[in-house]
Design a protein around this motif. Sequence first.
Motif, short mmCIF file in Angstrom:
data_model
loop_
_atom_site.label_atom_id
_atom_site.label_comp_id
_atom_site.label_asym_id
_atom_site.label_seq_id
_atom_site.Cartn_x
_atom_site.Cartn_y
_atom_site.Cartn_z
N VAL A 50 47.82 -40.70 -72.86
CA VAL A 50 47.61 -40.73 -74.31
C VAL A 50 46.47 -39.79 -74.70
N ILE A 51 45.41 -39.76 -73.91
CA ILE A 51 44.31 -38.84 -74.19
C ILE A 51 44.77 -37.39 -74.04
N GLU A 52 45.51 -37.10 -72.96
CA GLU A 52 46.09 -35.76 -72.81
C GLU A 52 46.88 -35.38 -74.05
N LEU A 53 47.72 -36.29 -74.50
CA LEU A 53 48.54 -36.04 -75.68
C LEU A 53 47.68 -35.75 -76.89
N GLY A 54 46.64 -36.56 -77.11
CA GLY A 54 45.78 -36.35 -78.26
C GLY A 54 45.05 -35.02 -78.21
N VAL A 55 44.58 -34.62 -77.02
CA VAL A 55 43.87 -33.35 -76.87
C VAL A 55 44.82 -32.19 -77.12
N VAL A 56 46.00 -32.24 -76.52
CA VAL A 56 46.97 -31.15 -76.71
C VAL A 56 47.39 -31.05 -78.18
N ALA A 57 47.61 -32.20 -78.83
CA ALA A 57 47.97 -32.18 -80.24
C ALA A 57 46.88 -31.54 -81.08
N ALA A 58 45.62 -31.84 -80.77
CA ALA A 58 44.51 -31.23 -81.50
C ALA A 58 44.46 -29.72 -81.26
N MET A 59 44.73 -29.30 -80.02
CA MET A 59 44.77 -27.87 -79.71
C MET A 59 45.88 -27.16 -80.49
N ARG A 60 47.04 -27.79 -80.54
CA ARG A 60 48.17 -27.19 -81.26
C ARG A 60 47.85 -27.07 -82.75
N LYS A 61 47.20 -28.10 -83.31
CA LYS A 61 46.83 -28.05 -84.73
C LYS A 61 45.83 -26.93 -84.99
N ALA A 62 45.03 -26.59 -83.96
CA ALA A 62 44.06 -25.50 -84.09
C ALA A 62 44.70 -24.14 -83.86
N GLY A 63 45.99 -24.13 -83.54
CA GLY A 63 46.70 -22.86 -83.39
C GLY A 63 46.77 -22.32 -81.98
N VAL A 64 46.41 -23.12 -80.97
CA VAL A 64 46.46 -22.64 -79.59
C VAL A 64 47.92 -22.62 -79.13
N PRO A 65 48.42 -21.49 -78.62
CA PRO A 65 49.82 -21.40 -78.19
C PRO A 65 50.09 -22.32 -76.99
N LEU A 66 51.31 -22.82 -76.92
CA LEU A 66 51.68 -23.67 -75.79
C LEU A 66 51.54 -22.95 -74.46
N LYS A 67 51.81 -21.65 -74.45
CA LYS A 67 51.67 -20.90 -73.19
C LYS A 67 50.22 -20.94 -72.70
N SER A 68 49.27 -20.79 -73.60
CA SER A 68 47.86 -20.85 -73.22
C SER A 68 47.51 -22.23 -72.68
N ILE A 69 48.07 -23.27 -73.31
CA ILE A 69 47.79 -24.64 -72.86
C ILE A 69 48.40 -24.86 -71.48
N ARG A 70 49.62 -24.40 -71.28
CA ARG A 70 50.27 -24.54 -69.97
C ARG A 70 49.48 -23.78 -68.90
N ASP A 71 49.06 -22.55 -69.24
CA ASP A 71 48.30 -21.75 -68.27
C ASP A 71 47.00 -22.44 -67.89
N ALA A 72 46.33 -23.03 -68.88
CA ALA A 72 45.07 -23.72 -68.61
C ALA A 72 45.29 -24.91 -67.70
N ARG A 73 46.31 -25.68 -67.99
CA ARG A 73 46.59 -26.87 -67.18
C ARG A 73 46.96 -26.47 -65.75
N ASP A 74 47.77 -25.43 -65.63
CA ASP A 74 48.19 -24.96 -64.31
C ASP A 74 46.99 -24.48 -63.50
N TYR A 75 46.10 -23.74 -64.15
CA TYR A 75 44.92 -23.21 -63.46
C TYR A 75 44.01 -24.32 -62.97
N LEU A 76 43.71 -25.29 -63.84
CA LEU A 76 42.81 -26.37 -63.47
C LEU A 76 43.41 -27.25 -62.37
N ALA A 77 44.72 -27.46 -62.44
CA ALA A 77 45.38 -28.25 -61.41
C ALA A 77 45.30 -27.55 -60.06
#
Length: 223
Positions: A50-77
């Motif tokens: 749920v926290i992941e969801l809330g953070v990603v939703a906030a990022m999307r509302k700020a205009g962050v592209p899904l590709k950037s979010i996926r890349d960030a998650r992949d890198y950190l993992a």
Amino acid sequence: MNVPAYRVKDAARYAGTSAQTVGNWQRLRGNAPSVISGRDPNELLSYMQVIELGVVAAMRKAGVPLKSIRDARDYLAAEFGSQQPFAEYRFKTDGKQLVLNSEDLDPTVKNRLIIVSEAGQYAWKEILQQLLREFEYAPDDKGVVVRWRVAGVDEPVSIDPRVAFGAPQVSGVPTWVLRERWGSGEGLKDIAEDFTLEPHLVMSALRFEGVAVDPDRPNQWVN
């Protein structure tokens, strides 16, 4: 924190998105990683999801592209072994890329930002204004989100896995409990007195639950 406890439609409402979007973000796209950690189709969401969801939703509302979010998650993992990084690190954004304070990952590296959506490239920049102020982090090396001010930073409603079994709550009282008391016909002052809450806290909880509150409604409950 990883015990399934939240219905998808409820979590989607908390994040200001749709249940369909939650499913899309948890789905793998070819070789692309999911946006948030996956689950079985009929399984509830955990607090961390749920926290992941809330953070990603906030990022999307700020205009962050899904590709950037996926890349960030992949890198950190890959680099830090984080399975749910969006619930574990203090993210910032400039609307295009995702960045972390370097000290969040390595306390010996000061005053740098790491662009995690560009494979961890270090960037010398001024610290960006923190976007996700509604997420409160534990004061330890991991910085796990321990509280989400789910109705906004100026509202008292929060989700905390240590309080009310992780349900949205005000001063320890689940918002759904207050909604049901209101639905039974009780007035605002009576509900507030029963739970030793200030009336404005009850009003905030009811607004969060989608209730149109008449503060002067008389008590209609009959024993």
